[in-house]
Design a protein around this motif. Sequence first.
Motif, PDB file in Angstrom:
ATOM      1  N   LEU A   9     -11.195  27.724  65.723  1.00 16.60           N
ATOM      2  CA  LEU A   9     -10.636  28.983  65.690  1.00 16.60           C
ATOM      3  C   LEU A   9      -9.517  29.039  65.021  1.00 16.60           C
ATOM      4  CD1 LEU A   9     -11.418  29.836  69.478  1.00 16.60           C
ATOM      5  CD2 LEU A   9     -12.645  30.810  67.452  1.00 16.60           C
ATOM      6  N   VAL A  10      -8.934  30.257  64.398  1.00 15.47           N
ATOM      7  CA  VAL A  10      -7.762  30.267  63.709  1.00 15.47           C
ATOM      8  C   VAL A  10      -6.746  31.167  64.740  1.00 15.47           C
ATOM      9  CG1 VAL A  10      -6.310  31.331  62.026  1.00 15.47           C
ATOM     10  CG2 VAL A  10      -8.442  30.075  61.666  1.00 15.47           C
ATOM     11  N   LYS A  11      -5.788  30.543  65.428  1.00 11.92           N
ATOM     12  CA  LYS A  11      -5.074  31.310  66.296  1.00 11.92           C
ATOM     13  C   LYS A  11      -3.605  31.308  66.117  1.00 11.92           C
ATOM     14  CE  LYS A  11      -8.199  32.318  69.389  1.00 11.92           C
ATOM     15  NZ  LYS A  11      -8.572  33.751  69.745  1.00 11.92           N
ATOM     16  N   GLU A  12      -2.791  32.031  66.548  1.00 13.03           N
ATOM     17  CA  GLU A  12      -1.283  32.296  66.256  1.00 13.03           C
ATOM     18  C   GLU A  12      -0.427  31.041  67.003  1.00 13.03           C
ATOM     19  OE1 GLU A  12       1.617  35.823  66.300  1.00 13.03           O
ATOM     20  OE2 GLU A  12       0.942  35.528  68.136  1.00 13.03           O
ATOM     21  N   VAL A  13       0.506  30.631  66.095  1.00 17.67           N
ATOM     22  CA  VAL A  13       1.255  29.560  66.610  1.00 17.67           C
ATOM     23  C   VAL A  13       2.772  30.071  66.572  1.00 17.67           C
ATOM     24  CG1 VAL A  13       2.287  27.430  66.182  1.00 17.67           C
ATOM     25  CG2 VAL A  13      -0.095  27.895  65.737  1.00 17.67           C
ATOM     26  N   LYS A  14       3.421  30.202  67.790  1.00 18.23           N
ATOM     27  CA  LYS A  14       4.902  30.684  67.613  1.00 18.23           C
ATOM     28  C   LYS A  14       5.823  29.260  67.587  1.00 18.23           C
ATOM     29  CE  LYS A  14       4.057  34.980  69.863  1.00 18.23           C
ATOM     30  NZ  LYS A  14       4.395  35.906  70.673  1.00 18.23           N
ATOM     31  N   LYS A  15       6.791  29.412  66.806  1.00 17.15           N
ATOM     32  CA  LYS A  15       7.975  28.412  66.974  1.00 17.15           C
ATOM     33  C   LYS A  15       8.971  28.886  67.085  1.00 17.15           C
ATOM     34  CE  LYS A  15       9.329  24.445  64.066  1.00 17.15           C
ATOM     35  NZ  LYS A  15       9.212  23.627  62.975  1.00 17.15           N
ATOM     36  N   TYR A  16       9.798  28.336  67.919  1.00 15.52           N
ATOM     37  CA  TYR A  16      11.458  28.458  68.409  1.00 15.52           C
ATOM     38  C   TYR A  16      12.288  27.349  68.106  1.00 15.52           C
ATOM     39  CZ  TYR A  16       8.564  31.987  71.084  1.00 15.52           C
ATOM     40  OH  TYR A  16       7.726  32.833  71.316  1.00 15.52           O
ATOM     41  N   SER A  17      13.360  27.659  67.366  1.00 12.64           N
ATOM     42  CA  SER A  17      14.273  26.627  67.076  1.00 12.64           C
ATOM     43  C   SER A  17      15.670  27.050  67.434  1.00 12.64           C
ATOM     44  CB  SER A  17      14.133  26.581  65.500  1.00 12.64           C
ATOM     45  OG  SER A  17      12.914  26.024  65.168  1.00 12.64           O
TER      46      SER A  17
ATOM     47  N   THR B  55       3.297  32.159  62.506  1.00 14.39           N
ATOM     48  CA  THR B  55       2.085  31.455  61.445  1.00 14.39           C
ATOM     49  C   THR B  55       0.792  31.375  62.430  1.00 14.39           C
ATOM     50  OG1 THR B  55       2.898  29.124  62.238  1.00 14.39           O
ATOM     51  CG2 THR B  55       3.976  30.118  60.285  1.00 14.39           C
ATOM     52  N   GLU B  56      -0.129  30.798  61.591  1.00 10.08           N
ATOM     53  CA  GLU B  56      -1.571  30.334  62.327  1.00 10.08           C
ATOM     54  C   GLU B  56      -1.772  29.038  62.155  1.00 10.08           C
ATOM     55  OE1 GLU B  56      -3.979  33.337  60.543  1.00 10.08           O
ATOM     56  OE2 GLU B  56      -3.436  34.916  62.028  1.00 10.08           O
TER      57      GLU B  56
ATOM     58  N   THR C 147      35.457  13.508  56.218  1.00  7.00           N
ATOM     59  CA  THR C 147      34.972  14.793  57.104  1.00  7.00           C
ATOM     60  C   THR C 147      33.843  14.066  57.829  1.00  7.00           C
ATOM     61  OG1 THR C 147      34.966  16.398  55.247  1.00  7.00           O
ATOM     62  CG2 THR C 147      33.517  16.872  56.879  1.00  7.00           C
ATOM     63  N   TRP C 148      33.651  14.568  59.276  1.00  2.62           N
ATOM     64  CA  TRP C 148      32.501  14.169  60.056  1.00  2.62           C
ATOM     65  C   TRP C 148      31.818  15.389  60.722  1.00  2.62           C
ATOM     66  CZ3 TRP C 148      33.081  14.720  65.789  1.00  2.62           C
ATOM     67  CH2 TRP C 148      31.992  14.180  66.545  1.00  2.62           C
ATOM     68  N   ARG C 149      30.659  15.305  60.404  1.00  2.00           N
ATOM     69  CA  ARG C 149      29.763  16.606  61.028  1.00  2.00           C
ATOM     70  C   ARG C 149      28.505  15.950  61.807  1.00  2.00           C
ATOM     71  NH1 ARG C 149      28.406  18.105  54.948  1.00  2.00           N
ATOM     72  NH2 ARG C 149      26.752  16.688  54.408  1.00  2.00           N
ATOM     73  N   THR C 150      28.231  16.725  62.612  1.00  2.00           N
ATOM     74  CA  THR C 150      27.056  16.486  63.534  1.00  2.00           C
ATOM     75  C   THR C 150      26.140  17.598  64.014  1.00  2.00           C
ATOM     76  OG1 THR C 150      28.566  14.791  64.813  1.00  2.00           O
ATOM     77  CG2 THR C 150      26.288  15.734  66.046  1.00  2.00           C
ATOM     78  N   ARG C 151      24.888  17.644  63.848  1.00  2.00           N
ATOM     79  CA  ARG C 151      24.165  18.539  64.168  1.00  2.00           C
ATOM     80  C   ARG C 151      22.917  18.298  65.337  1.00  2.00           C
ATOM     81  NH1 ARG C 151      21.215  21.590  59.215  1.00  2.00           N
ATOM     82  NH2 ARG C 151      23.460  22.309  59.355  1.00  2.00           N
ATOM     83  N   PHE C 152      22.681  19.112  66.209  1.00  2.00           N
ATOM     84  CA  PHE C 152      21.776  19.153  67.139  1.00  2.00           C
ATOM     85  C   PHE C 152      20.816  20.219  67.073  1.00  2.00           C
ATOM     86  CE2 PHE C 152      20.126  20.622  71.147  1.00  2.00           C
ATOM     87  CZ  PHE C 152      19.406  19.354  71.653  1.00  2.00           C
ATOM     88  N   GLU C 153      19.264  19.841  66.758  1.00  2.00           N
ATOM     89  CA  GLU C 153      18.493  20.896  66.589  1.00  2.00           C
ATOM     90  C   GLU C 153      17.147  20.643  67.543  1.00  2.00           C
ATOM     91  OE1 GLU C 153      16.037  22.914  63.069  1.00  2.00           O
ATOM     92  OE2 GLU C 153      17.601  21.494  62.576  1.00  2.00           O
ATOM     93  N   THR C 154      16.543  21.501  68.131  1.00  2.00           N
ATOM     94  CA  THR C 154      15.677  21.326  69.132  1.00  2.00           C
ATOM     95  C   THR C 154      14.737  22.541  68.457  1.00  2.00           C
ATOM     96  OG1 THR C 154      14.782  21.171  71.336  1.00  2.00           O
ATOM     97  CG2 THR C 154      16.636  23.000  70.862  1.00  2.00           C
ATOM     98  N   ASN C 155      13.325  22.257  69.067  1.00  2.00           N
ATOM     99  CA  ASN C 155      12.075  23.303  68.684  1.00  2.00           C
ATOM    100  C   ASN C 155      11.413  23.234  69.659  1.00  2.00           C
ATOM    101  OD1 ASN C 155      10.258  21.349  68.114  1.00  2.00           O
ATOM    102  ND2 ASN C 155      10.582  21.512  65.999  1.00  2.00           N
ATOM    103  N   LEU C 156      10.557  24.503  69.877  1.00  2.00           N
ATOM    104  CA  LEU C 156       9.346  24.505  70.811  1.00  2.00           C
ATOM    105  C   LEU C 156       8.219  25.060  70.073  1.00  2.00           C
ATOM    106  CD1 LEU C 156       8.043  24.455  73.507  1.00  2.00           C
ATOM    107  CD2 LEU C 156       9.102  26.624  73.913  1.00  2.00           C
ATOM    108  N   VAL C 157       7.048  24.686  70.100  1.00  2.00           N
ATOM    109  CA  VAL C 157       5.688  25.145  69.165  1.00  2.00           C
ATOM    110  C   VAL C 157       4.848  25.292  70.370  1.00  2.00           C
ATOM    111  CG1 VAL C 157       4.092  24.758  67.640  1.00  2.00           C
ATOM    112  CG2 VAL C 157       6.490  24.140  67.144  1.00  2.00           C
ATOM    113  N   LYS C 158       4.449  26.790  70.344  1.00  2.00           N
ATOM    114  CA  LYS C 158       3.303  27.069  71.380  1.00  2.00           C
ATOM    115  C   LYS C 158       2.096  27.654  70.683  1.00  2.00           C
ATOM    116  CE  LYS C 158       5.039  30.014  74.179  1.00  2.00           C
ATOM    117  NZ  LYS C 158       5.669  30.918  75.065  1.00  2.00           N
ATOM    118  N   ASN C 159       1.076  27.269  71.099  1.00  2.00           N
ATOM    119  CA  ASN C 159      -0.345  27.954  70.657  1.00  2.00           C
ATOM    120  C   ASN C 159      -1.159  28.296  72.191  1.00  2.00           C
ATOM    121  OD1 ASN C 159      -1.569  25.791  71.443  1.00  2.00           O
ATOM    122  ND2 ASN C 159      -1.560  24.946  69.231  1.00  2.00           N
ATOM    123  N   ILE C 160      -2.328  28.888  72.112  1.00  2.00           N
ATOM    124  CA  ILE C 160      -2.911  29.347  73.342  1.00  2.00           C
ATOM    125  C   ILE C 160      -3.252  27.964  74.201  1.00  2.00           C
ATOM    126  CG2 ILE C 160      -3.981  31.421  72.304  1.00  2.00           C
ATOM    127  CD1 ILE C 160      -6.552  29.670  72.071  1.00  2.00           C
TER     128      ILE C 160
END
Length: 162
Positions: free
Chosen positions: A12-20, A1-2, A34-47
């Motif tokens: 400026l319009v620059k690219e943004v990268k997202k990792y999850s 995405t940008e 029922t028992w459920r658990t979720r772990f989620e993490t992300n990293l967002v990088k631009n210039i």
Amino acid sequence: TENNIEINSERLVKEVKKYSIRLHFESKISPDWTWRTRFETNLVKNILEKKSGVLIYSDLLYKSIESKISGNIRFALFDTEDYLNRIYAYENDLLYQFSIPAYYGLGSRVVGNLRYRVHKKITTELHLSRTFQKENESIGSGNEKINSPFKTEVKFQIRYSF
């Protein structure tokens, strides 16, 4: 995405990268629970910067064929640097409704749903949720802005089946 980025007063319009990464665990404790658990993490990088976030939640669900009552409860903790690296997570809601809130900032959220079958044709449902964002004096923006670190939602529904 940008994304729009301002460098030396120039937009400026620059690219943004997202990792999850998402890890999900679900266990049938008994035929009714029922028992459920979720772990989620992300990293967002631009210039210019890197931002990371984390969400962990746990659900406990109860549903029995013999019982007139069913429901679930969720407790979530989240820590993201800002709205840019928010994390979305689906939540159980009332029948024919859904909720996918954006978790951002530092905080917690509790969600509960209760369904009671009054009669074969009449069902009542209650949905309660409360979000607490520790470092914010307000939650939301625009018409949905609340000048408090808490946001509470209450929904109630009665359904009659023909």
